[in-house]
Motif scaffolding. Structure first.
Motif, PDB file in Angstrom:
ATOM      1  N   LYS A  52      70.800-104.731 -43.981  1.00 58.96           N
ATOM      2  CA  LYS A  52      71.127-103.391 -44.485  1.00 58.96           C
ATOM      3  C   LYS A  52      72.521-102.961 -44.030  1.00 58.96           C
ATOM      4  CE  LYS A  52      69.197 -98.736 -44.329  1.00 58.96           C
ATOM      5  NZ  LYS A  52      67.978 -97.956 -44.365  1.00 58.96           N
ATOM      6  N   LEU A  53      73.317-102.589 -45.007  1.00 58.41           N
ATOM      7  CA  LEU A  53      74.681-102.125 -44.741  1.00 58.41           C
ATOM      8  C   LEU A  53      74.727-100.609 -44.600  1.00 58.41           C
ATOM      9  CD1 LEU A  53      77.793-102.796 -44.816  1.00 58.41           C
ATOM     10  CD2 LEU A  53      77.665-102.278 -47.253  1.00 58.41           C
ATOM     11  N   GLY A  54      73.813 -99.937 -45.249  1.00 64.92           N
ATOM     12  CA  GLY A  54      73.837 -98.475 -45.183  1.00 64.92           C
ATOM     13  C   GLY A  54      72.669 -97.887 -45.944  1.00 64.92           C
ATOM     14  N   GLY A  55      72.584 -96.563 -45.857  1.00 67.65           N
ATOM     15  CA  GLY A  55      71.475 -95.896 -46.519  1.00 67.65           C
ATOM     16  C   GLY A  55      71.882 -94.507 -46.972  1.00 67.65           C
ATOM     17  N   ILE A  56      71.005 -93.930 -47.763  1.00 70.36           N
ATOM     18  CA  ILE A  56      71.260 -92.611 -48.353  1.00 70.36           C
ATOM     19  C   ILE A  56      70.051 -91.726 -48.114  1.00 70.36           C
ATOM     20  CG2 ILE A  56      71.586 -91.418 -50.570  1.00 70.36           C
ATOM     21  CD1 ILE A  56      72.999 -94.102 -51.440  1.00 70.36           C
ATOM     22  N   LEU A  57      70.317 -90.522 -47.688  1.00 70.20           N
ATOM     23  CA  LEU A  57      69.240 -89.556 -47.470  1.00 70.20           C
ATOM     24  C   LEU A  57      69.592 -88.280 -48.216  1.00 70.20           C
ATOM     25  CD1 LEU A  57      66.716 -88.427 -45.952  1.00 70.20           C
ATOM     26  CD2 LEU A  57      68.283 -87.738 -44.131  1.00 70.20           C
ATOM     27  N   CYS A  58      68.843 -87.983 -49.286  1.00 64.18           N
ATOM     28  CA  CYS A  58      69.067 -86.741 -50.033  1.00 64.18           C
ATOM     29  C   CYS A  58      68.032 -85.721 -49.597  1.00 64.18           C
ATOM     30  CB  CYS A  58      68.926 -86.997 -51.532  1.00 64.18           C
ATOM     31  SG  CYS A  58      70.288 -87.941 -52.190  1.00 64.18           S
ATOM     32  N   GLU A  59      68.490 -84.533 -49.274  1.00 62.69           N
ATOM     33  CA  GLU A  59      67.583 -83.476 -48.837  1.00 62.69           C
ATOM     34  C   GLU A  59      67.870 -82.200 -49.631  1.00 62.69           C
ATOM     35  OE1 GLU A  59      66.525 -83.844 -44.341  1.00 62.69           O
ATOM     36  OE2 GLU A  59      68.704 -83.913 -44.469  1.00 62.69           O
ATOM     37  N   GLY A  60      66.808 -81.563 -50.088  1.00 60.85           N
ATOM     38  CA  GLY A  60      66.973 -80.304 -50.800  1.00 60.85           C
ATOM     39  C   GLY A  60      67.198 -79.162 -49.824  1.00 60.85           C
ATOM     40  N   CYS A  61      67.940 -78.163 -50.284  1.00 60.64           N
ATOM     41  CA  CYS A  61      68.186 -76.985 -49.447  1.00 60.64           C
ATOM     42  C   CYS A  61      68.433 -75.819 -50.409  1.00 60.64           C
ATOM     43  CB  CYS A  61      69.405 -77.251 -48.560  1.00 60.64           C
ATOM     44  SG  CYS A  61      69.835 -75.863 -47.514  1.00 60.64           S
ATOM     45  N   GLY A  62      67.359 -75.100 -50.755  1.00 60.85           N
ATOM     46  CA  GLY A  62      67.479 -74.065 -51.786  1.00 60.85           C
ATOM     47  C   GLY A  62      67.885 -74.711 -53.098  1.00 60.85           C
ATOM     48  N   ASP A  63      68.944 -74.170 -53.724  1.00 61.03           N
ATOM     49  CA  ASP A  63      69.372 -74.780 -54.989  1.00 61.03           C
ATOM     50  C   ASP A  63      70.370 -75.910 -54.770  1.00 61.03           C
ATOM     51  OD1 ASP A  63      71.630 -73.428 -54.226  1.00 61.03           O
ATOM     52  OD2 ASP A  63      72.031 -72.557 -56.203  1.00 61.03           O
ATOM     53  N   ALA A  64      70.622 -76.241 -53.505  1.00 63.38           N
ATOM     54  CA  ALA A  64      71.569 -77.324 -53.203  1.00 63.38           C
ATOM     55  C   ALA A  64      70.826 -78.612 -52.854  1.00 63.38           C
ATOM     56  CB  ALA A  64      72.459 -76.916 -52.030  1.00 63.38           C
ATOM     57  N   VAL A  65      71.529 -79.710 -53.028  1.00 64.74           N
ATOM     58  CA  VAL A  65      71.022 -81.004 -52.561  1.00 64.74           C
ATOM     59  C   VAL A  65      72.090 -81.571 -51.624  1.00 64.74           C
ATOM     60  CG1 VAL A  65      70.398 -83.360 -53.218  1.00 64.74           C
ATOM     61  CG2 VAL A  65      69.701 -81.445 -54.655  1.00 64.74           C
ATOM     62  N   ILE A  66      71.656 -81.971 -50.441  1.00 59.56           N
ATOM     63  CA  ILE A  66      72.586 -82.585 -49.497  1.00 59.56           C
ATOM     64  C   ILE A  66      72.465 -84.094 -49.657  1.00 59.56           C
ATOM     65  CG2 ILE A  66      73.271 -82.753 -47.070  1.00 59.56           C
ATOM     66  CD1 ILE A  66      73.125 -79.828 -48.203  1.00 59.56           C
ATOM     67  N   VAL A  67      73.575 -84.732 -49.997  1.00 62.13           N
ATOM     68  CA  VAL A  67      73.574 -86.191 -50.131  1.00 62.13           C
ATOM     69  C   VAL A  67      74.196 -86.768 -48.861  1.00 62.13           C
ATOM     70  CG1 VAL A  67      74.312 -88.164 -51.501  1.00 62.13           C
ATOM     71  CG2 VAL A  67      73.884 -85.972 -52.619  1.00 62.13           C
ATOM     72  N   GLY A  68      73.371 -87.411 -48.051  1.00 63.51           N
ATOM     73  CA  GLY A  68      73.850 -87.996 -46.792  1.00 63.51           C
ATOM     74  C   GLY A  68      73.992 -89.494 -46.946  1.00 63.51           C
TER      75      GLY A  68
END
Ligand code: BT5
Length: 226
Positions: free
Chosen positions: A105-121
């Protein structure tokens, strides 16, 4: 404020969420040199020493809520495009959110909702840390020549692709290493089971065959038997 640059933080996703709650606009990005409590999915940790890219971008998508599930695969393609463009490196994607080189694994993505926003990590291992990765993490880093990677430029390119992805389904399908493999499905509830990954459907869901029947997965864990 488009960018927040940090030497160290617990989690750029945590910082981005806080900014989103305070009203930070679409496209606001947080980039840190290291994280002390980097987060993966389902409460897992993401090992985040210096030498990696740790980026969170706030999106305020206009799409219907049901389309938000497409943001994770879209982000995987955004990372692929930026790595190709900047470094001529072509990772594959393990459904749905992992970037791989070979069987590591080289990397990963974690998307989290926050109200009407989405945080793309997004976390990417650029350089192997001194002493290597912990033995229980099958990780790999890009390890280009020292100085070859301009982390801010790479982060900028990833952000640009996130903000303007265009069509990405065909790319996702061709990059997805899971299809055609024997896999173990770990459902959110219930026992793990063996299956064969058949295809990625038009909603970026994974279609598998289990005991002669087709099943469509939109979440849950799938481990690939390499
Ligand atoms: C992920 O979760 O892979 C999502 C990682 C997202 C990290 C970014 S960094 C910026 C932003 N801020 C955060 O706090 N998070 C995001 P998941 O698919 O659940 O994978 C977690 C698993 O990957 C762990 O249980 C380990 O097995 C493995 N792992 C942990 N650190 C790793 C690393 N540096 N490289 C490769 N694998 C790792």
């Amino acid at each position: 404020m488009e960018w927040v640059f940090l030497e160290e933080t617990d989690s750029t996703n945590r910082v981005a969420k806080e900014l989103a709650r305070q009203g930070a606009p679409h496209g606001t990005a947080v980039l840190a040199k290291r994280q002390t409590a980097g987060r993966g999915r389902l409460g897992r940790q993401f090992f985040s020493p210096e030498g990696g890219l740790y980026l969170s971008v706030i999106l305020r998508p206009q799409c219907p809520v049901e389309d938000r599930a497409l943001i994770t695969p879209m982000a995987a393609v955004a990372v692929y495009r930026a790595l190709m463009e900047d470094l001529c490196i072509a990772p594959r994607i393990k459904w749905v959110n992992d970037l791989y080189i070979g069987d590591k694994k080289l990397g990963g993505i974690l998307c989290e909702g926050c109200g009407d926003a989405v945080i793309v990590g997004i976390g990417i291992n650029l350089y192997t840390p001194e002493g290597g990765f912990p033995a229980d993490i099958p990780a790999v880093a890009l390890d280009p020549w020292p100085g070859l990677v301009d982390v801010r430029e790479l982060a900028t390119d990833i952000r640009n692709y996130l903000l303007d992805p265009g069509p990405f389904l065909r790319e996702y399908r061709s990059l997805c290493l899971t299809v055609g493999k024997n896999v173990t499905v770990h459902p959110v509830q219930g026992e793990p089971y063996a299956a064969r990954a058949l295809e990625i459907d038009h909603r970026c869901r994974l279609v598998v065959e289990r005991d002669g029947h087709r099943e469509t997965l939109d979440s849950g864990e799938v481990s690939v038997r390499f």
